[in-house]
Write an enzyme that holds these catalytic residues in place. Structure first.
Site, PDB file in Angstrom:
ATOM      1  CE1 TYR A   1      10.345  34.781 -32.590  1.00  4.61           C
ATOM      2  CE2 TYR A   1       9.214  35.180 -34.682  1.00  4.61           C
ATOM      3  CZ  TYR A   1      10.388  35.118 -33.930  1.00  4.61           C
ATOM      4  OH  TYR A   1      11.600  35.383 -34.522  1.00  4.61           O
TER       5      TYR A   1
ATOM      6  CE  LYS B   1      -2.633  54.747 -56.246  1.00  2.00           C
ATOM      7  NZ  LYS B   1      -3.424  55.754 -55.517  1.00  2.00           N
TER       8      LYS B   1
END
Length: 414
Positions: free
Chosen positions: A301, A77
């Site tokens: 940033y 999964k």
């Protein structure tokens, strides 16, 4: 005027679909969207994950040595914990796996579409609308309520098929399954549903790596449920332990284990077997630019990092859009570049990170950096990001190609 605009618009669309001839002839770009598990040439990639298929098979053998009488379910999964579902299924399909564990019917369909002969097992509850596909395809599913059993039985009658189910027991996870006190009389009810084949029974440990006392209570509750239901039902598969319990708990009533993290090289609990597990995934990227920034210059940033001296900075073509977590910003995270560790500077951006290469004599665009792997293990990234290992590797996004290689061919060289 408007019709003229539409005519030009359609012409633009036609042009957009055709790459320039010189590019089309010289460059074969990776397919977008789904993974192309057959690709082995990473020379064009800005970032890629290299999957060691031999290491996965080796980890299966380690579990087999620890539990020689147990069958194994390989959990695929969430893109096989970031490794790519189809590639892992193809690599392990001939490794005597009992089931491929998935979370959704979409993942079950992808397992089936590989041509694998190993059946998918859907680990959690399914919507009523999804059960028809389960019955028609013969996939294995969990049974958490009498209502589900009745619906599956009616679908089995409709399509003339046996429906193969595993009874889910909630021994303390609180997520799905029948509570232990509600199983009294369950076997008699299931006998009245002739289209069901109750193939197995299972539960899930909720705190195996943190609360040993509670885990033993879960084990006792599961053994009691198996003992009661086994008086009337013969279970071919009985499973409780996933990766956190495989090496550290012995459950006599079980005969199968579910392998997630441990298959991919990481055991959450201390064990003598841990040192035998091998790393299965290495995340690489490339230097795209090298510059010298002056003293007192911000990096990334919000200038959470400011240089204190002239600094040689390499920009690397990977970011949180690829799965290199933003949470690694300003944590002391490092990459392995040209046989040396280089600290990540400032914030991780969506597509790029910056690292300090002042101490390196020769760094050039195209140089390969290891972002995660044997030199930068996911355990280290887990600690720095204050998360869990599964979050680190399942975050690797679809735009990162997976390249499958046996151990002898691994190493990050295109």
């Amino acid at each position: 005027m408007l019709s003229n605009f539409h005519g030009k618009k359609h012409e633009f669309q036609r042009r957009a679909k055709r790459p320039p001839a010189h590019i089309a002839k010289k460059v074969a770009f990776p397919a977008c969207g789904a993974y192309d598990t057959r690709m082995t040439d990473s020379s064009l990639y800005r970032a890629w994950a290299e999957i060691d298929t031999d290491a996965m098979k080796h980890n299966l053998r380690v579990v087999q040595k620890a539990l020689p009488n147990h069958r194994r379910m390989a959990i695929v999964k969430a893109e096989a914990y970031g490794h790519g579902l189809e590639g892992v299924v193809r690599a392990l399909d001939d490794e005597d796996i009992s089931f491929f564990g998935v979370a959704t019917i979409a993942e079950a369909q992808r397992v089936q579409d590989t041509g694998a002969h190993t059946c998918p097992f859907i680990l959690g509850p399914c919507f009523p609308e999804e059960r028809e596909a389960i019955v028609q395809n013969g996939w294995r599913a969990a049974l958490s309520s009498p209502e589900e059993a009745e619906h599956f039985n009616s679908l089995g009658e409709l399509y003339g098929k046996k429906v193969h189910l595993h009874i889910s027991i909630d021994t303390g996870m609180g997520r799905a399954g029948l509570l232990p006190h509600s199983i009294h009389g369950l076997a008699d009810k299931l006998k009245q549903l002739p289209n069901l084949h109750i193939e197995g029974i299972y539960s899930h440990l909720s705190a195996a790596s943190e609360d040993i006392s509670f885990t033993h209570r879960q084990i006792a509750a599961f053994e009691q449920a198996v003992g009661e239901l086994s008086q009337d039902i013969t279970f071919e598969y009985r499973h409780l332990c996933s990766s956190s319990g495989v090496f550290n708990y012995r459950v006599p009533c079980t005969n199968m284990v579910r392998l997630g993290r441990i298959l991919y090289g990481y055991s959450p609990m201390p064990s003598p077997f841990n040192k035998e597990l091998r790393n299965t995934l290495t995340l690489f990227s490339r230097v795209t630019l090298v510059r010298t920034l002056p003293d007192n210059h911000g990096v990334s940033y919000n200038h959470t990092y400011i240089t204190t001296a002239p600094t040689r900075v390499a920009t690397i073509g990977i970011g949180f859009g690829d799965g290199y977590l933003h949470y690694l910003s300003n944590t002391g995270a490092r990459v392995y570049l040209n046989n040396s560790y280089c600290p990540v500077l400032g914030r991780v951006t969506m597509d790029q990170v910056m690292v300090d290469v002042t101490h390196l004599e020769n760094v050039n665009p195209g140089d390969v950096a290891e972002m995660m792997g044997p030199n930068v293990p996911w355990q280290e990234l887990t600690a720095r990001a204050h998360t869990i290992p599964s979050n680190v590797i399942t975050s690797i996004s679809a735009r990162v190609p997976r390249v499958y290689r046996p151990s002898g061919q691994a190493g990050g060289t295109p």
